[in-house]
Design a protein around this motif. Structure first.
Motif, PDB file in Angstrom:
ATOM      1  N   ARG A   1      12.329  -1.100  -5.093  1.00 43.34           N
ATOM      2  CA  ARG A   1      11.791  -1.158  -3.733  1.00 43.34           C
ATOM      3  C   ARG A   1      12.788  -1.795  -2.780  1.00 43.34           C
ATOM      4  O   ARG A   1      12.906  -1.382  -1.629  1.00 43.34           O
ATOM      5  CB  ARG A   1      10.468  -1.910  -3.734  1.00 43.34           C
ATOM      6  CG  ARG A   1       9.368  -1.123  -4.448  1.00 43.34           C
ATOM      7  CD  ARG A   1       8.093  -1.883  -4.537  1.00 43.34           C
ATOM      8  NE  ARG A   1       7.317  -1.662  -3.334  1.00 43.34           N
ATOM      9  CZ  ARG A   1       6.007  -1.852  -3.261  1.00 43.34           C
ATOM     10  NH1 ARG A   1       5.337  -2.287  -4.307  1.00 43.34           N
ATOM     11  NH2 ARG A   1       5.374  -1.624  -2.142  1.00 43.34           N
ATOM     12  N   LYS A   2      13.522  -2.802  -3.262  1.00 44.52           N
ATOM     13  CA  LYS A   2      14.536  -3.457  -2.431  1.00 44.52           C
ATOM     14  C   LYS A   2      15.666  -2.477  -2.108  1.00 44.52           C
ATOM     15  O   LYS A   2      16.187  -2.460  -0.993  1.00 44.52           O
ATOM     16  CB  LYS A   2      15.076  -4.692  -3.160  1.00 44.52           C
ATOM     17  CG  LYS A   2      16.089  -5.474  -2.381  1.00 44.52           C
ATOM     18  CD  LYS A   2      15.476  -6.121  -1.170  1.00 44.52           C
ATOM     19  CE  LYS A   2      16.541  -6.942  -0.449  1.00 44.52           C
ATOM     20  NZ  LYS A   2      16.223  -7.122   0.947  1.00 44.52           N
TER      21      LYS A   2
ATOM     22  N   LYS B   1      15.386   0.631  -1.708  1.00 49.10           N
ATOM     23  CA  LYS B   1      14.895   1.580  -0.706  1.00 49.10           C
ATOM     24  C   LYS B   1      14.821   0.946   0.682  1.00 49.10           C
ATOM     25  O   LYS B   1      14.473   1.615   1.645  1.00 49.10           O
ATOM     26  CB  LYS B   1      13.516   2.100  -1.097  1.00 49.10           C
ATOM     27  CG  LYS B   1      13.546   3.021  -2.293  1.00 49.10           C
ATOM     28  CD  LYS B   1      12.152   3.516  -2.617  1.00 49.10           C
ATOM     29  CE  LYS B   1      12.169   4.425  -3.829  1.00 49.10           C
ATOM     30  NZ  LYS B   1      10.823   4.893  -4.175  1.00 49.10           N
TER      31      LYS B   1
ATOM     32  N   GLU C   1      12.940  -1.914   1.510  1.00 50.86           N
ATOM     33  CA  GLU C   1      11.699  -2.642   1.784  1.00 50.86           C
ATOM     34  C   GLU C   1      11.989  -4.140   1.845  1.00 50.86           C
ATOM     35  O   GLU C   1      12.867  -4.658   1.148  1.00 50.86           O
ATOM     36  CB  GLU C   1      10.687  -2.344   0.683  1.00 50.86           C
ATOM     37  CG  GLU C   1       9.275  -2.727   1.044  1.00 50.86           C
ATOM     38  CD  GLU C   1       8.262  -2.203   0.039  1.00 50.86           C
ATOM     39  OE1 GLU C   1       7.148  -2.739   0.036  1.00 50.86           O
ATOM     40  OE2 GLU C   1       8.584  -1.284  -0.724  1.00 50.86           O
ATOM     41  N   SER C   2      11.248  -4.842   2.683  1.00 52.85           N
ATOM     42  CA  SER C   2      11.476  -6.276   2.830  1.00 52.85           C
ATOM     43  C   SER C   2      10.973  -7.036   1.610  1.00 52.85           C
ATOM     44  O   SER C   2      10.052  -6.589   0.912  1.00 52.85           O
ATOM     45  CB  SER C   2      10.769  -6.812   4.081  1.00 52.85           C
ATOM     46  OG  SER C   2       9.378  -6.847   3.888  1.00 52.85           O
TER      47      SER C   2
ATOM     48  N   ALA D   1       7.235  -7.907   1.838  1.00 56.28           N
ATOM     49  CA  ALA D   1       6.323  -6.808   1.515  1.00 56.28           C
ATOM     50  C   ALA D   1       6.280  -6.561   0.012  1.00 56.28           C
ATOM     51  O   ALA D   1       5.214  -6.301  -0.556  1.00 56.28           O
ATOM     52  CB  ALA D   1       6.752  -5.542   2.251  1.00 56.28           C
ATOM     53  N   ILE D   2       7.428  -6.631  -0.632  1.00 56.91           N
ATOM     54  CA  ILE D   2       7.493  -6.430  -2.077  1.00 56.91           C
ATOM     55  C   ILE D   2       6.701  -7.521  -2.790  1.00 56.91           C
ATOM     56  O   ILE D   2       5.914  -7.250  -3.698  1.00 56.91           O
ATOM     57  CB  ILE D   2       8.950  -6.427  -2.574  1.00 56.91           C
ATOM     58  CG1 ILE D   2       9.728  -5.272  -1.951  1.00 56.91           C
ATOM     59  CG2 ILE D   2       9.008  -6.338  -4.083  1.00 56.91           C
ATOM     60  CD1 ILE D   2      11.231  -5.360  -2.162  1.00 56.91           C
TER      61      ILE D   2
ATOM     62  N   ALA E   1       2.977  -6.995  -2.420  1.00 55.75           N
ATOM     63  CA  ALA E   1       2.501  -5.864  -3.214  1.00 55.75           C
ATOM     64  C   ALA E   1       2.446  -6.191  -4.706  1.00 55.75           C
ATOM     65  O   ALA E   1       1.567  -5.719  -5.426  1.00 55.75           O
ATOM     66  CB  ALA E   1       3.403  -4.654  -2.981  1.00 55.75           C
TER      67      ALA E   1
END
Length: 73
Positions: A44-45, A47, A49-50, A53-54, A57
């Protein structure tokens, strides 16, 4: 007398911890991050994403995520 009793307690505690360690047990709180969570977080990082947020989630704190990501963050 109290010092002697304390030293006995200390010796028994140390012996118990050493025995547990020899049997493969470890103490302390289990880690909130396993390999799966770490893999998902890295993906996710990557991609963009902050971290906040990760962390939200995955149900871990930002500090925990930063600690496990190390230089990746």
């Amino acid at each position: 007398m109290a010092e002697f009793v304390r030293s006995l307690i200390k010796e028994r505690t140390r012996a118990g911890l050493d025995t547990a360690k020899a049997q493969g047990r470890i103490g302390g709180r289990p880690s909130a991050v396993n390999e799966y969570v770490l893999t998902v977080a890295r993906a996710r990082k990557a991609k963009g994403e902050s971290v906040s947020a990760i962390a939200k989630a995955l149900g871990v704190s930002r500090a925990t995520l930063y600690r496990h990501l190390g230089g990746d963050s």
